[in-house]
Design an enzyme around this catalytic site. Structure first.
Site, PDB file in Angstrom:
ATOM      1  N   GLY A  98       0.788  -1.229   0.000  1.00 16.99           N
ATOM      2  CA  GLY A  98       0.000   0.000   0.000  1.00 16.99           C
ATOM      3  C   GLY A  98       0.818   1.276   0.000  1.00 16.99           C
ATOM      4  O   GLY A  98       0.269   2.349  -0.235  1.00 16.99           O
TER       5      GLY A  98
ATOM      6  N   CYS B 201     -27.932  -9.592 -16.531  1.00 13.57           N
ATOM      7  CA  CYS B 201     -27.293  -9.382 -17.831  1.00 13.57           C
ATOM      8  C   CYS B 201     -28.204  -9.924 -18.927  1.00 13.57           C
ATOM      9  O   CYS B 201     -28.672 -11.060 -18.851  1.00 13.57           O
ATOM     10  CB  CYS B 201     -25.946 -10.088 -17.869  1.00 13.57           C
TER      11      CYS B 201
ATOM     12  N   CYS C 138     -26.171 -13.148 -20.702  1.00 13.72           N
ATOM     13  CA  CYS C 138     -25.897 -14.422 -20.036  1.00 13.72           C
ATOM     14  C   CYS C 138     -26.826 -14.682 -18.856  1.00 13.72           C
ATOM     15  O   CYS C 138     -26.782 -15.744 -18.250  1.00 13.72           O
ATOM     16  CB  CYS C 138     -24.438 -14.503 -19.600  1.00 13.72           C
TER      17      CYS C 138
ATOM     18  N   CYS D 239     -23.131  -7.628 -18.842  1.00 14.22           N
ATOM     19  CA  CYS D 239     -21.925  -7.819 -18.033  1.00 14.22           C
ATOM     20  C   CYS D 239     -20.827  -6.879 -18.504  1.00 14.22           C
ATOM     21  O   CYS D 239     -20.598  -6.732 -19.704  1.00 14.22           O
ATOM     22  CB  CYS D 239     -21.399  -9.247 -18.192  1.00 14.22           C
TER      23      CYS D 239
ATOM     24  N   CYS E 229     -18.750 -13.159 -19.468  1.00 16.64           N
ATOM     25  CA  CYS E 229     -20.103 -13.217 -19.991  1.00 16.64           C
ATOM     26  C   CYS E 229     -20.207 -14.279 -21.093  1.00 16.64           C
ATOM     27  O   CYS E 229     -21.140 -15.078 -21.131  1.00 16.64           O
ATOM     28  CB  CYS E 229     -20.486 -11.839 -20.523  1.00 16.64           C
TER      29      CYS E 229
END
Lengths: 209, 292, 361
Positions: free
Chosen positions: B43, B253, B256, B278, B284
């Site tokens: 970080g 979606c 899909c 998606c 997808c």
């Protein structure tokens, strides 16, 4: 600033570069092993076999330094065939030899710096990355034939990891642990004679068992 | 005029006249050293001497420097932008790496060893053998509240994040909610506040103790940082005002049928209604084929 | 639909590139023509690109259809692939082959004012006679060896104790180092040492520096220099030979150098020990507005308590790089569907909260 590198052969020192080391592709492979080890402290990673012919017994710590050093950074060698190894690294990398307290990379032979390591750079709170990386020439890593046994936890470790290493003195580990004051501290690499390597960055909590 | 090939060093790359992976070996070394420090201090933003790349600043110059510094002949690369492998910028970056290294590329998340991304983490579960490389526009999570680099660096040194907490508090007072969209600030390893790059909040929990190594790089701002595997990444939140991901409840979606993925909203030209697809196009397609 | 959802991104990129070609409606121009007839563009691109290579700069200008920031960017990207094989020794601009040299501080200067190549003193009338004109080869001018070397005006001031010492000026960073900082190798830190400030300025975008320098002259600041001397000419670059260790010349570079005596509006600004201070500018090629702007910004960034944008080191140094700025402003053209979806989610959440509150009442 270094002035002794050339773009074709890579570096120009006083001696002749070790022809066994491929500057582009060996550096890349070794770096990836090192990255894997640094991101997963305590994981034993095996270095690729590259038949360089350095002075002194263990070539693996030198492979690591040949991957990391160039004329922009400094190093020092403690113990072992200090003078020859230093020359070898200067010739092959263009790295600058420097005093321990200014060194970016420190290579320790014989399992102990005998307290000298306490002078190594640990970084500052604003720039903790300006700290030394210390490479220890270890006898053997991963089994418990004598040597130190460490319990590791922290980033890169799902729960806990145990790691044994011979050829590194417990006092030395204690000295380093006393310097770790996160985010300040040293990042350690143990490199053994069989090409096995283990990293212990400063973010790792270490218990000496 | 000097021949390009004589200036550019070794001819071992896929494109004549350029080094393997474009960057010269000294540059790669510097970036590699900085990556190792970034991994050792999760970080924390490590400064580095970012190079100009044959991509515009802000178009992934950080990500590409990481990718080119770590990539080897046996890697398989996937590049996505907004979750899609076919976004023009993803195509451009993938072509560049491929021309400069000759490595194999893929759109299949599972078979990639390196995934360079802008703004998304793939939906598919990642494994510990993979490396995620994030393109970062703003590495400094505190920049929105403090313009000076000198000051923000001191704030990280002292772990003084009070102004960020205050900012979130004021947000709640004004709007009743935390209104940060993407780039949600997170605390890494309990020590450094980090900008996770402009991934949606949806992807933030997926950084937490993930098995993958995440490398972040901002080319223009010259910073590298990392989240190693199994590292705590916690979005800032209050006891009574929790961090929230985007809400797609009741939406699926159109292609899909998935109801558990991040969705792109499409406004229908004819009706003006919203439709959903998606964002991760590779995932997808797999779902459509019944593979995921 | 959007440019991310459709398949065939590669095809679209190819077509877009081909269309750029189709807009090039006149015959190919030679790189030598750009070098010879657009020399100031070439100079600007070398400076902002950070690479002294007139031939490549001309090539870049042609490739970028005359967009100078885009051309500088091509040069910078190419520069990244070049390994650093050595460092030059310090060049002394007193040794310059001077083409042009003026001082606005003194009417007479030792060696004399040399106007050299300049359009400063001509009327700016669009010359319709130029249209369709054929190339007329200019004679190449005086032999270099005929031109004497000149002392600097600042030397005279310094000899009389009126000017501060050059080295005495890193008070703002406390960073004393033997070698200059190199911002292409390490990320700049603040407060930045003067060498880092000057290097960043030398690569800065001409227009951006002009605007910031102008802001200080006009009212957002008080630095208003008198030009001790501005000179344009060739400086020889020397390196230590890797084997013999002797200095060898590796070529000449055309540079513009400006030394401005810093003064406030209407009144000179005098240092604590009763001396003038100097703002310094040095850029590749002939680029006078940039060299002057650089000397002004060198001065503004030394103010101990910054109050205006041009006095704030971070503000100036982070924002004058044309390649950074162009890339990031233009990146807004990239898709941001995901982040925008994330923002939509938040504003809808806040809105629905509002509606909820109203109906609760």
């Amino acid at each position: 600033m270094g002035r002794d590198c050339d773009h074709k052969g890579g570096f120009r020192g006083d001696g002749v570069r070790d022809p066994a080391f491929d500057l582009i592709f060996d550096s890349q492979r070794i770096f990836r092993s090192l990255l894997d080890a640094m991101a997963n402290p305590g994981r034993i990673v095996t270095l690729p076999e590259i038949d360089i012919e350095p002075p002194g017994a263990n070539r693996y710590p030198l492979l690591l330094l040949m991957t990391l050093l160039d004329h922009e950074v400094s190093f020092c060698v403690l113990g072992g065939a200090q003078t020859q190894v230093t020359e070898y690294l200067k010739t092959n990398t263009g790295g600058k030899e420097s005093r321990l307290e200014n060194s970016d990379f420190i290579l320790v032979y014989g399992g102990s710096s005998h307290g000298l390591i306490q002078r190594a750079r640990v970084g500052t709170l604003e720039y903790p990355d300006e700290s030394a990386t210390v490479i220890y020439d270890a006898g053997s890593i991963g089994d418990d034939r004598g040597g130190v046994l460490l319990e590791l936890s922290g980033p890169g470790i799902a729960d806990k990891r145990m790691i044994g290493a011979s050829g590194i003195e417990e006092n030395e580990i204690e000295d380093v642990l006393a310097m770790q004051d996160y985010p300040l501290g040293l990042d350690l690499i143990f490199s053994d004679r069989a090409g096995r390597m283990v990293c212990i960055p400063r973010s790792t909590t270490v218990e000496v068992m | 005029m000097t021949e390009l090939s004589t200036l550019a060093g070794t001819d071992s790359g896929a494109l004549k006249g350029y080094n393997f992976a474009f960057l010269d070996e000294f540059t790669k070394r510097e970036i590699r050293r900085k990556i190792l420090k970034a991994v050792a201090i999760p970080g924390y933003q490590v400064p580095f001497g970012s190079r100009e790349m044959p991509l515009a600043k802000g178009w992934g110059t950080g990500g590409i420097q990481i990718t080119l510094s770590i990539i080897g002949r046996s890697d398989v690369l996937k590049v996505i932008d907004q979750g899609s492998d076919e976004s023009v910028n993803a195509v451009n970056i993938r072509n560049l790496v491929s021309r400069m290294t000759g490595v194999e590329t893929t759109s299949d998340t599972g078979s990639a060893t390196i995934i360079q991304t802008r703004h998304r983490i793939p939906e598919e579960a990642l494994t510990e053998d993979q490396i995620m490389v994030f393109q970062v526009p703003f590495p400094e999570p505190l920049r929105t509240i403090e313009p000076s680099e000198q000051v923000t660096r001191r704030m990280h040194a002292e772990q003084d994040y009070s102004s960020m907490w205050l900012h979130l508090y004021e947000d709640i007072v004004k709007h009743g909610k935390i209104t940060i969209g993407a780039r949600y600030p997170c605390l890494v390893n309990g020590r450094h506040l980090m900008d996770p790059s402009p991934i949606p909040r949806w992807d933030v929990p997926r950084l937490h103790r993930s098995p993958v190594l995440h490398l972040f790089c901002a080319g223009r701002e010259k910073r590298i940082y990392a989240v190693p595997p199994h590292t705590p990444v916690e979005p800032l939140e209050f006891e009574d005002y929790k961090f929230e991901t985007e809400d797609f409840s009741g939406k699926v979606c159109e292609r899909c049928g998935s109801s558990d993925t991040f969705l792109d909203e499409i406004i229908d030209d004819a009706t003006g209604d919203s439709r959903y697809l998606c964002s991760d196009t590779s995932f997808c397609e797999k779902r459509q084929r019944g593979c995921a | 639909m959007g440019y991310v959802l459709v398949k065939g991104g590669s095809e679209a990129i190819k077509n877009a590139k081909a269309l750029v070609g189709s807009l090039r409606s006149a015959p190919h121009i030679k790189v030598s023509q750009i070098r010879g007839r657009l020399r100031l563009s070439v100079d600007q691109v070398m400076g902002e690109g950070g690479l002294y290579a007139p031939e490549l700069a001309a090539l870049a200008i042609r490739q970028s259809d005359g967009d100078l920031v885009a051309a500088s960017f091509l040069i910078r990207a190419y520069r990244s692939t070049l390994p650093r094989i050595g460092y030059s020794e310090t060049s002394d601009t007193r040794e310059m082959f001077v083409l042009r040299r003026i001082s606005s501080a003194f009417k007479e200067i030792p060696g004399g004012q040399i106007l050299g190549p300049s359009i400063d003193y001509t009327e700016r009338l669009l010359d319709f006679g130029e249209r369709g004109a054929v190339d007329d080869d200019q004679e190449s001018g005086t032999e270099k060896s005929d031109i004497p070397k000149f002392k600097k005006v600042s030397d005279l001031l310094r000899a009389s104790g009126l000017l501060e010492d050059v080295s005495a000026d890193d008070e703002t960073s406390g960073d004393a180092r033997d070698e200059p900082c190199d911002i292409t190798r390490e990320s700049i830190r603040f407060p930045a040492p003067r060498s880092a400030r000057l290097q960043t300025l030398a690569r800065g975008e001409t227009g951006a520096m002009l605007a910031l320098a102008y802001s200080s002259l006009r009212g957002y600041g008080s630095v208003h220099p008198t030009i001790a001397e501005m000179r344009v000419g060739y400086v020889s670059l020397r390196i230590k030979h890797p084997y013999t260790g002797n200095d060898v010349s590796v070529g000449d570079v055309l540079v513009t150098e400006c030394e401005g005596i810093l003064s406030g509006v209407g009144a000179t600004e005098i240092t604590a020990d009763n001396r003038f201070s100097l703002g310094y500018g040095l850029v590749f090629g002939q680029n006078e507005k940039k060299a002057i702007s650089m000397s002004i910004l060198d001065g503004t960034m030394r103010v101990s308590e910054p109050k205006t944008p041009a006095e704030d080191q971070e503000f100036v140094l982070y924002h004058i790089d044309g390649i950074d700025a162009m890339g990031f402003v233009e990146h807004l053209k990239l898709p941001h569907y995901v982040t925008f979806q994330s923002s939509l989610d938040r504003i809808r959440a806040v809105k629905s909260e509002e509606v909820g509150e109203v109906s609760d009442d």
